[in-house]
Design a protein around this motif. Structure first.
Motif, PDB file in Angstrom:
ATOM      1  N   THR B  68      45.361  20.691  96.011  1.00 19.74           N
ATOM      2  CA  THR B  68      43.968  20.237  95.941  1.00 19.74           C
ATOM      3  C   THR B  68      43.670  19.599  94.591  1.00 19.74           C
ATOM      4  N   THR B  96      41.423  12.179 105.396  1.00 16.63           N
ATOM      5  CA  THR B  96      40.631  11.753 104.238  1.00 16.63           C
ATOM      6  C   THR B  96      41.221  10.487 103.627  1.00 16.63           C
ATOM      7  N   VAL B 396      40.372  20.312 105.143  1.00 18.05           N
ATOM      8  CA  VAL B 396      40.578  21.302 104.083  1.00 18.05           C
ATOM      9  C   VAL B 396      39.451  22.329 104.130  1.00 18.05           C
ATOM     10  N   GLN B 397      38.243  21.807 104.316  1.00 13.37           N
ATOM     11  CA  GLN B 397      37.070  22.677 104.384  1.00 13.37           C
ATOM     12  C   GLN B 397      37.068  23.478 105.681  1.00 13.37           C
ATOM     13  N   GLU B 400      39.065  26.464 105.313  1.00 16.58           N
ATOM     14  CA  GLU B 400      38.330  27.506 104.586  1.00 16.58           C
ATOM     15  C   GLU B 400      37.454  28.284 105.562  1.00 16.58           C
ATOM     16  N   GLU B 404      37.598  32.287 106.632  1.00 22.67           N
ATOM     17  CA  GLU B 404      36.458  33.205 106.602  1.00 22.67           C
ATOM     18  C   GLU B 404      36.287  33.915 107.945  1.00 22.67           C
ATOM     19  N   ARG B 426      31.072  25.557 113.411  1.00 24.19           N
ATOM     20  CA  ARG B 426      30.919  25.134 112.013  1.00 24.19           C
ATOM     21  C   ARG B 426      31.836  23.961 111.710  1.00 24.19           C
ATOM     22  N   LYS B 433      29.725  15.204 110.182  1.00 22.13           N
ATOM     23  CA  LYS B 433      29.350  14.737 108.854  1.00 22.13           C
ATOM     24  C   LYS B 433      30.386  13.733 108.340  1.00 22.13           C
TER      25      LYS B 433
END
Lengths: 293, 439
Positions: B68, B96, B396-397, B400, B404, B426, B433
């Motif tokens: 990262t 990305t 990547v997000q 995450e 969680e 989510r 987005k």
């Protein structure tokens, strides 16, 4: 006859404050305004295309249950760290103030942890509590307590609170000790002659006279818990498990620098800025009134 | 005053830098990478060998931290107008980078423009597929690629009365074996590294089910996640249930749990094939490598697994001469000798079939049994739309988020169904987005 010093040159005062203004502009106002600007944009990481979206990033933020959880986690974390660091330091300072022989050695030893960088402090505590390799985790298991902060959010929170408070105790200790030594001995002696015991002397004389120091430390500790604990969280839990230690400043970093969501991250830092400004104002307006100078 | 002197200093620095540039006459190629430790030394060796093989270009490898940090550094450099020539980007950053048109130069374009010898069919499809468009254009040069396998502790197997030469093939077998290991006194049956990559991403490819619509995002930005299907829920719920009996023990994010295998605590462990070197060094017992387990009741399983690791992206905005140097380096990197060296010394898979054949011919797999398992596991079946890789924005997000939610599932705060539903919801919000930001 006027006694005030008056600058005759109209320009000189501006020149004298210019360096301070410049520093504030470059290191505070400019980045803060950048954050404000970014927070109303949705932008790709490379900055090739960006769209102005008004408050969309903020609406999204407050509709996200994980963000609300992060606010709650931050509140619990900051209050716990500040309380633990302040009470422990005060207790140690009271004890150190009474020691006569070898006082210097105690004081020096108690100040040491402050010299440890937060990230290193995090690693140290992580080694102690690592569920597989840590010596403390091993001892706890032998005592029949299943330590696994990788899975148990409550344990993870204990761990980061202890690690963060441990580092701040030294700093608080120094200030408390200095504050205590500034209290006139005669007051305490007079109370002792009047028959007040150590506990009563502490609560009726020492503690009230320490309030300026305590107030200063409360402000510093809250700011510390909000921002400087980043390294500890990053090393020990990375905000996990399941967001149990994901404090606001850490979430800003993860979403911005790892997730590359610049708009969302900027919106979070704007909110964080507002919270800290708000807290400081409250502290100065309401708590400071109770301070005896 | 200070401003002027700093200006002077900058001018002097520029003059020196310019002078140095003309004096050496070599074109410098900057390669920003994320390989630390022993891997970083291998990277430097490769760069040195390239520099010795020719005199026109000087390849300069620079370590920019972890994956990262390297991506962030590359992006910051681009925004400042000073991008490196080559940037190593991990596989989940593919979408990305692809979306950054103008910031990057696709490899197929680079090779065509510079006229470097380049035939995409020389490369292993299972590796390059991840970095190739649906119409067969290679976007970035695969560099370090691995795939998840099962490592198992042969000594522990023996102690628990299991055959050390018969590793479990399926998840129910993993459960049975683990139960026996726990009964024999081991504190844990199996654990895993990279929970999202192994148990959701590769799990999907291995069972030929999608992670998301639109060919896992290859065919468009309007993709949606699908990793809350009954099969996914069944697997994750099974692991959560196993967690109660210590058959499965969660070892932390990324590959933090590796210590659990190396210390002998967990006798079975799913981890990247690139984890081999670390275990070889740290584990004080004999261990074996096996295919990733699968569910036998799924028709067509096992399909093939997908890769993880990173590829080399060429950044835009450089001169023709510099691009020629980059192309030359990519040709060098694809040489069978270079690839075979990299494969044998790191645990990553080779990127060309020629390198695989060469390694085989040298007798490497006979001397090191199990090291060819990842290559077979990835390449024995032709990849389907579900098993050639993933291309999701903001992944990547999303990972995450998956971490969680999985942690909430392992801790028993949520059922597998709830947790995966929430992760999908989510994740989809982030996909929308990303779609909006890249329009």
């Amino acid at each position: 006859m006027e006694k005030r010093v008056v600058f005759r040159n109209r320009v000189l005062p501006y020149i004298l404050v210019a360096p301070q203004i410049a520093v504030t502009l470059v290191f505070f106002i400019w980045p803060a305004s950048q954050a404000l600007y970014q927070s109303v944009l949705i932008e790709d990481p490379f900055g090739l295309s960006s769209e102005f979206v008004w408050g969309e990033n903020f609406v999204e933020l407050f509709g996200d249950p994980w963000y609300l959880q992060s606010i709650q986690v931050t509140a619990v974390f900051s209050v716990s760290v500040a309380l633990l660091a302040l009470t422990t330091a005060l207790y140690l300072a009271v004890q150190a103030d009474r020691v006569i022989r070898g006082a210097m050695a105690y004081k020096t030893l108690l100040v040491w942890p402050y010299a440890v960088a937060p990230a290193v402090a995090g690693v140290l505590w992580l080694f102690l509590f690592n569920p597989t390799l840590g010596i403390v985790a091993y001892a706890l298991r032998k005592l029949g307590y299943d330590w696994n902060h990788l899975l148990d959010g409550r344990q993870a929170m204990y761990l980061v609170v202890i690690a963060a408070a441990w580092k701040q105790i030294s700093y608080n200790f120094l200030f408390f000790l200095a504050g205590m030594q500034a209290i006139p001995r005669s007051l305490i002696e007079a109370a002792a002659i009047d028959g007040a015991g150590p506990a009563r002397r502490f609560w009726t004389i020492v503690f009230p006279l320490l309030t300026p120091t305590t107030f200063f430390l409360v402000v510093i500790n809250v700011v510390y818990a909000f921002f400087d604990t980043f390294g500890i969280i990053h090393q020990v839990t990375e905000g996990g498990p399941a967001g149990a230690t994901n404090i606001l400043v850490y979430k800003v970093f993860r979403d911005g620098f790892i997730g590359l969501d610049l708009g969302g991250s900027a919106a979070q830092s704007v909110v964080l800025m507002a919270i800290v400004i708000g807290l400081t104002v409250i502290q100065f307006r309401y708590i400071e009134r109770k301070v005896h100078y | 005053m200070t401003q002027r002197s700093s200006l002077v200093a900058a001018a002097v620095a520029l003059a020196i830098a310019g002078g140095a540039g003309t004096a050496s006459a070599q074109t410098e190629i900057q390669w920003w990478h994320a390989m630390g430790g022993a891997l970083g030394e291998r990277v430097v060796e490769i760069a040195d060998n390239f520099n010795r093989s020719q005199s026109e270009y000087k390849l300069v490898p620079v370590n920019k931290g972890n994956y990262t940090e390297t991506v962030t550094a590359g992006i910051a450099a681009f925004r400042a107008g000073k991008p490196p020539h080559i940037l190593q980007v991990f596989e989940v950053g593919t979408a990305t980078m692809m979306g950054a048109k103008g910031a990057i130069k696709p490899v197929y374009e680079l090779m065509a423009e510079t006229g470097a010898p380049f035939d995409p069919s020389d490369y292993l499809g299972a590796v390059t597929g991840y970095y190739t468009t649906t119409d067969g254009k290679m976007l970035s040069m695969p560099f370090n690629s691995s795939t998840p396998v099962l490592f198992y502790n042969k000594e522990a197997f023996q102690k628990a009365g299991l055959d050390p030469n018969k590793p479990p093939k399926t998840w129910p077998e993993v459960g049975d074996y683990a139960r026996k290991l726990v009964a024999a006194g081991y504190p844990c049956g199996f654990s895993t590294a990279w929970q999202s990559w192994v148990h959701l991403e590769n799990f999907s490819a291995w069972h030929n089910v999608p992670v998301g619509t639109k060919e896992n995002g290859f065919a468009g930005l309007d993709t949606e996640f699908k990793f809350n299907s009954p099969l996914h829920v069944k697997h994750i719920q099974q692991m959560a249930d196993w967690q109660k009996e210590k058959i499965f023990v969660y070892g932390g994010r990324r590959n933090l749990g590796n210590a659990k295998f190396a210390s002998g605590e967990c006798a079975m462990y799913t981890e990247s094939s690139a984890g081999y070197g670390g275990f070889k060094k740290n584990a004080k017992f004999e261990f074996g490598t096996a295919n990733l387990p699968y569910w036998p009741d799924v028709p067509g399983a096992p399909q093939n697994t997908i890769i993880g690791g990173a590829s080399l992206w060429v950044m835009g905005g450089h001169s023709k001469e510099e691009y020629e140097g980059v192309a030359k380096f990519f040709s060098f990197l694809s040489l069978p000798m270079v690839q075979a060296y990299w494969h044998q010394n790191t645990g990553y898979v080779p990127i060309t079939s020629a390198a695989f054949e060469l390694t085989k011919k040298l007798g490497y797999y006979d001397a090191n049994p199990g090291r060819d398992i990842p290559i077979h596991q990835m390449g024995d079946k032709a990849p389907t739309a579900n098993s050639k890789g993933l291309r999701f924005g903001s992944f990547v997000q999303v990972r995450e988020i998956i971490y969680e939610e999985l942690e909430a599932i392992w801790a028993g705060q949520k059922t597998a169904q709830q947790g995966l539903d929430d992760a999908v919801q989510r994740g989809n919000a982030l996909l929308r987005k990303f779609e909006k930001a890249s329009r």
